[in-house]
Motif scaffolding. Structure first.
Motif, PDB file in Angstrom:
ATOM      1  N   LYS A   2     -60.950   2.447 -55.829  1.00  0.00           N
ATOM      2  CA  LYS A   2     -61.372   1.355 -56.715  1.00  0.00           C
ATOM      3  C   LYS A   2     -62.894   1.309 -56.759  1.00  0.00           C
ATOM      4  CE  LYS A   2     -57.122  -0.161 -57.041  1.00  0.00           C
ATOM      5  NZ  LYS A   2     -56.361  -0.131 -58.264  1.00  0.00           N
ATOM      6  N   LYS A  67     -58.198   0.835 -51.841  1.00  0.00           N
ATOM      7  CA  LYS A  67     -57.504  -0.358 -52.346  1.00  0.00           C
ATOM      8  C   LYS A  67     -57.346  -1.448 -51.275  1.00  0.00           C
ATOM      9  CE  LYS A  67     -53.172  -1.642 -54.564  1.00  0.00           C
ATOM     10  NZ  LYS A  67     -51.859  -1.183 -55.020  1.00  0.00           N
ATOM     11  N   GLU A  68     -57.139  -1.054 -50.024  1.00  0.00           N
ATOM     12  CA  GLU A  68     -56.882  -2.043 -48.967  1.00  0.00           C
ATOM     13  C   GLU A  68     -58.082  -2.954 -48.679  1.00  0.00           C
ATOM     14  OE1 GLU A  68     -57.558   2.015 -46.990  1.00  0.00           O
ATOM     15  OE2 GLU A  68     -56.234   1.259 -48.546  1.00  0.00           O
ATOM     16  N   VAL A  70     -60.126  -4.176 -51.104  1.00  0.00           N
ATOM     17  CA  VAL A  70     -60.426  -4.973 -52.302  1.00  0.00           C
ATOM     18  C   VAL A  70     -60.067  -6.448 -52.121  1.00  0.00           C
ATOM     19  CG1 VAL A  70     -59.805  -5.315 -54.724  1.00  0.00           C
ATOM     20  CG2 VAL A  70     -60.268  -3.011 -53.864  1.00  0.00           C
ATOM     21  N   ASP A  71     -58.877  -6.740 -51.673  1.00  0.00           N
ATOM     22  CA  ASP A  71     -58.449  -8.137 -51.526  1.00  0.00           C
ATOM     23  C   ASP A  71     -59.337  -8.892 -50.536  1.00  0.00           C
ATOM     24  OD1 ASP A  71     -56.427  -7.941 -53.395  1.00  0.00           O
ATOM     25  OD2 ASP A  71     -54.896  -7.441 -51.905  1.00  0.00           O
ATOM     26  N   ASN A  96     -60.343   0.311 -61.903  1.00  0.00           N
ATOM     27  CA  ASN A  96     -59.515   1.389 -61.350  1.00  0.00           C
ATOM     28  C   ASN A  96     -60.187   2.731 -61.614  1.00  0.00           C
ATOM     29  OD1 ASN A  96     -57.332  -0.160 -60.385  1.00  0.00           O
ATOM     30  ND2 ASN A  96     -56.540  -0.330 -62.448  1.00  0.00           N
TER      31      ASN A  96
END
Length: 101
Positions: A2, A67-68, A70-71, A96
């Motif tokens: 990302k 991705k892990e 991002v949150d 993306n």
């Protein structure tokens, strides 16, 4: 993979770096830039500076990250923004990445 893009006023530089580090983002880039806001549609009473254009010293951070992470970044920025008493916030966008080398 990302791509995170973060913009904010210069005064938030240290906080953004802390957020990225705490979220597991180990590699990022940033640059200083001038931000502009068109105030021509605001009423005279709400526009303290009586100018059509407002210029701010700003920063733009960008990071390719898994991705892990991002949150975590979004959560920490939301927490930071909700605690602000100023009108300025940290802004974040997620893109993306379909391919990279």
């Amino acid at each position: 993979m990302k791509l995170l893009i973060i913009t904010a006023i210069e005064e938030f530089e240290k906080e953004i770096k802390k957020i990225l580090k705490a979220s597991g983002v180990k590699v990022f880039s940033y640059q200083k830039l001038n931000g502009f806001k068109d105030l021509s549609e605001e009423t005279f009473e709400s526009n303290w500076f009586a100018s059509d254009m407002n210029e701010n010293k700003s920063l733009m951070f960008y990071a390719f990250t898994p991705k892990e992470n991002v949150d975590k970044v979004f959560e920490k920025i939301d927490l930071f923004n909700s605690a602000q008493s100023t009108m300025s916030n940290i802004h974040i966008a997620l893109i993306n990445v379909e391919r990279s080398n």
